[in-house]
Design a protein around this motif. Sequence first.
Motif, PDB file in Angstrom:
ATOM      1  N   MET A  40       0.831  -1.205   0.000  1.00  0.00           N
ATOM      2  CA  MET A  40       0.000   0.000   0.000  1.00  0.00           C
ATOM      3  C   MET A  40       0.869   1.260   0.000  1.00  0.00           C
ATOM      4  O   MET A  40       0.622   2.201  -0.769  1.00  0.00           O
ATOM      5  CB  MET A  40      -0.916   0.001   1.220  1.00  0.00           C
ATOM      6  N   ILE A  41       1.889   1.268   0.851  1.00  0.00           N
ATOM      7  CA  ILE A  41       2.787   2.435   0.898  1.00  0.00           C
ATOM      8  C   ILE A  41       3.481   2.620  -0.445  1.00  0.00           C
ATOM      9  O   ILE A  41       3.608   3.737  -0.954  1.00  0.00           O
ATOM     10  CB  ILE A  41       3.819   2.265   2.034  1.00  0.00           C
ATOM     11  N   GLY A  42       3.904   1.513  -1.047  1.00  0.00           N
ATOM     12  CA  GLY A  42       4.572   1.602  -2.347  1.00  0.00           C
ATOM     13  C   GLY A  42       3.655   2.158  -3.426  1.00  0.00           C
ATOM     14  O   GLY A  42       4.086   2.932  -4.282  1.00  0.00           O
ATOM     15  N   ALA A  43       2.370   1.766  -3.389  1.00  0.00           N
ATOM     16  CA  ALA A  43       1.420   2.279  -4.385  1.00  0.00           C
ATOM     17  C   ALA A  43       1.218   3.782  -4.226  1.00  0.00           C
ATOM     18  O   ALA A  43       1.193   4.526  -5.226  1.00  0.00           O
ATOM     19  CB  ALA A  43       0.087   1.546  -4.247  1.00  0.00           C
ATOM     20  N   ILE A  44       1.086   4.238  -2.968  1.00  0.00           N
ATOM     21  CA  ILE A  44       0.895   5.672  -2.733  1.00  0.00           C
ATOM     22  C   ILE A  44       2.145   6.447  -3.126  1.00  0.00           C
ATOM     23  O   ILE A  44       2.066   7.522  -3.738  1.00  0.00           O
ATOM     24  CB  ILE A  44       0.528   5.928  -1.260  1.00  0.00           C
ATOM     25  N   VAL A  45       3.322   5.906  -2.774  1.00  0.00           N
ATOM     26  CA  VAL A  45       4.583   6.562  -3.147  1.00  0.00           C
ATOM     27  C   VAL A  45       4.713   6.653  -4.666  1.00  0.00           C
ATOM     28  O   VAL A  45       5.155   7.669  -5.215  1.00  0.00           O
ATOM     29  CB  VAL A  45       5.771   5.793  -2.532  1.00  0.00           C
ATOM     30  N   GLY A  46       4.301   5.599  -5.378  1.00  0.00           N
ATOM     31  CA  GLY A  46       4.351   5.632  -6.840  1.00  0.00           C
ATOM     32  C   GLY A  46       3.431   6.692  -7.419  1.00  0.00           C
ATOM     33  O   GLY A  46       3.793   7.384  -8.378  1.00  0.00           O
ATOM     34  N   LEU A  47       2.234   6.823  -6.832  1.00  0.00           N
ATOM     35  CA  LEU A  47       1.295   7.845  -7.297  1.00  0.00           C
ATOM     36  C   LEU A  47       1.868   9.248  -7.092  1.00  0.00           C
ATOM     37  O   LEU A  47       1.836  10.080  -8.017  1.00  0.00           O
ATOM     38  CB  LEU A  47      -0.025   7.707  -6.549  1.00  0.00           C
ATOM     39  N   ILE A  48       2.387   9.506  -5.891  1.00  0.00           N
ATOM     40  CA  ILE A  48       2.949  10.832  -5.611  1.00  0.00           C
ATOM     41  C   ILE A  48       4.169  11.093  -6.484  1.00  0.00           C
ATOM     42  O   ILE A  48       4.385  12.210  -6.959  1.00  0.00           O
ATOM     43  CB  ILE A  48       3.294  10.955  -4.115  1.00  0.00           C
ATOM     44  N   SER A  49       4.962  10.049  -6.711  1.00  0.00           N
ATOM     45  CA  SER A  49       6.145  10.198  -7.567  1.00  0.00           C
ATOM     46  C   SER A  49       5.748  10.596  -8.987  1.00  0.00           C
ATOM     47  O   SER A  49       6.377  11.476  -9.600  1.00  0.00           O
ATOM     48  CB  SER A  49       6.931   8.894  -7.582  1.00  0.00           C
ATOM     49  N   GLY A 197       7.948   8.648   2.336  1.00  0.00           N
ATOM     50  CA  GLY A 197       7.522   7.324   1.886  1.00  0.00           C
ATOM     51  C   GLY A 197       8.697   6.454   1.468  1.00  0.00           C
ATOM     52  O   GLY A 197       8.724   5.248   1.761  1.00  0.00           O
ATOM     53  N   TYR A 198       9.681   7.066   0.782  1.00  0.00           N
ATOM     54  CA  TYR A 198      10.880   6.306   0.439  1.00  0.00           C
ATOM     55  C   TYR A 198      11.564   5.773   1.693  1.00  0.00           C
ATOM     56  O   TYR A 198      12.056   4.640   1.727  1.00  0.00           O
ATOM     57  CB  TYR A 198      11.864   7.192  -0.328  1.00  0.00           C
ATOM     58  N   GLY A 199      11.623   6.620   2.739  1.00  0.00           N
ATOM     59  CA  GLY A 199      12.239   6.179   3.982  1.00  0.00           C
ATOM     60  C   GLY A 199      11.497   5.022   4.620  1.00  0.00           C
ATOM     61  O   GLY A 199      12.113   4.090   5.153  1.00  0.00           O
ATOM     62  N   LEU A 200      10.161   5.042   4.551  1.00  0.00           N
ATOM     63  CA  LEU A 200       9.366   3.961   5.131  1.00  0.00           C
ATOM     64  C   LEU A 200       9.601   2.635   4.418  1.00  0.00           C
ATOM     65  O   LEU A 200       9.418   1.565   5.010  1.00  0.00           O
ATOM     66  CB  LEU A 200       7.875   4.324   5.075  1.00  0.00           C
ATOM     67  N   LEU A 201       9.973   2.689   3.156  1.00  0.00           N
ATOM     68  CA  LEU A 201      10.169   1.471   2.367  1.00  0.00           C
ATOM     69  C   LEU A 201      11.609   0.988   2.368  1.00  0.00           C
ATOM     70  O   LEU A 201      11.914  -0.030   1.732  1.00  0.00           O
ATOM     71  CB  LEU A 201       9.712   1.705   0.923  1.00  0.00           C
ATOM     72  N   SER A 202      12.519   1.701   3.041  1.00  0.00           N
ATOM     73  CA  SER A 202      13.942   1.384   2.980  1.00  0.00           C
ATOM     74  C   SER A 202      14.485   1.031   4.360  1.00  0.00           C
ATOM     75  O   SER A 202      13.765   1.029   5.354  1.00  0.00           O
ATOM     76  CB  SER A 202      14.710   2.564   2.382  1.00  0.00           C
ATOM     77  N   ARG A 203      15.773   0.772   4.418  1.00  0.00           N
ATOM     78  CA  ARG A 203      16.475   0.500   5.649  1.00  0.00           C
ATOM     79  C   ARG A 203      17.549   1.561   5.852  1.00  0.00           C
ATOM     80  O   ARG A 203      18.121   2.066   4.878  1.00  0.00           O
ATOM     81  CB  ARG A 203      17.131  -0.890   5.612  1.00  0.00           C
ATOM     82  N   LEU A 204      17.819   1.895   7.091  1.00  0.00           N
ATOM     83  CA  LEU A 204      18.789   2.939   7.412  1.00  0.00           C
ATOM     84  C   LEU A 204      20.213   2.403   7.234  1.00  0.00           C
ATOM     85  O   LEU A 204      20.658   1.519   7.968  1.00  0.00           O
ATOM     86  CB  LEU A 204      18.585   3.419   8.846  1.00  0.00           C
ATOM     87  N   ASN A 205      20.916   2.954   6.230  1.00  0.00           N
ATOM     88  CA  ASN A 205      22.333   2.630   6.022  1.00  0.00           C
ATOM     89  C   ASN A 205      22.957   3.734   5.177  1.00  0.00           C
ATOM     90  O   ASN A 205      22.276   4.683   4.755  1.00  0.00           O
ATOM     91  CB  ASN A 205      22.500   1.256   5.357  1.00  0.00           C
ATOM     92  N   ALA A 206      24.244   3.628   4.944  1.00  0.00           N
ATOM     93  CA  ALA A 206      24.960   4.681   4.221  1.00  0.00           C
ATOM     94  C   ALA A 206      24.448   4.851   2.795  1.00  0.00           C
ATOM     95  O   ALA A 206      24.382   5.969   2.265  1.00  0.00           O
ATOM     96  CB  ALA A 206      26.458   4.376   4.213  1.00  0.00           C
ATOM     97  N   THR A 207      24.066   3.752   2.160  1.00  0.00           N
ATOM     98  CA  THR A 207      23.590   3.826   0.773  1.00  0.00           C
ATOM     99  C   THR A 207      22.293   4.609   0.671  1.00  0.00           C
ATOM    100  O   THR A 207      22.133   5.471  -0.204  1.00  0.00           O
ATOM    101  CB  THR A 207      23.395   2.406   0.210  1.00  0.00           C
TER     102      THR A 207
END
Length: 252
Positions: A40-49, A197-207
């Motif tokens: 669901m988060i990915g779909a909303i992020v795609g729409l906003i993107s 939204g990108y942050g919610l779908l990712s993991r915290l690291n240097a990349t």
Amino acid sequence: MGTVWLCIGVALGAFASGVAGLYVQKLLPEPHTSDRSRDMIGAIVGLISLLLALVLGTLVGSAYSFYSTQKSEMETFAARAIQLNLALTEFGPETAPARARMKETLQGVHLMVWGGAAPTLRALSVGEPLPHLRELDEYVASLDPKTTAQRQFAAAAVGDAAAIEQTRLLVSLQLASSVSWPLVVIVVSWALILFCGYGLLSRLNATTLTALGFGGFAVGSAIFLILELNQPFSGVFRIPSGAYDQMLESLT
């Protein structure tokens, strides 16, 4: 400099929004980070993107179109000034003082726009050139042709003067409402939501932090282009003076 700091703020805000999303994602309980929730988060992020890409690209294109229009109008202004000078020259030597006065005024405009410091908003306002335009109208109307050739050159001078006035007024009127700030605010808010939204779908690291930094720079630089291209006489991308320089050199 105000535009630069504003765009730096937008870039930092987008980066901070992405970092906030990364930390919120770590704090959420497991049910909220399941595959269904992420879909669901990915779909909303795609729409906003998609919305952000369309509107941001349109704004950049519109800003460049405005810049190109202002550049074209200044070239038209220069060409009409040359034609007016030629018509007055052919009319007769009695127009020499008026042509000298016109060249002096045009040199003042050159100094104001390309002399170094950026022109003020008042200098670019529609009321600033009115005394000079009124003086030009009165002089052209006062021409007293005696021959057929002089009547022809006087008519040409009237047309050229009218075109100069219209172009100069259009430049000022278009500059008065060049940027739609509510639209810019909406686009920036979309960017902040998108990065979160990108942050919610990712993991915290240097990349991911590096990617967020580049993404924030991209959004900030896009806003910078929009704002600067809407300031063609005072921004970083100031209209080149080549056509105007040639026009001044041709006035004798």
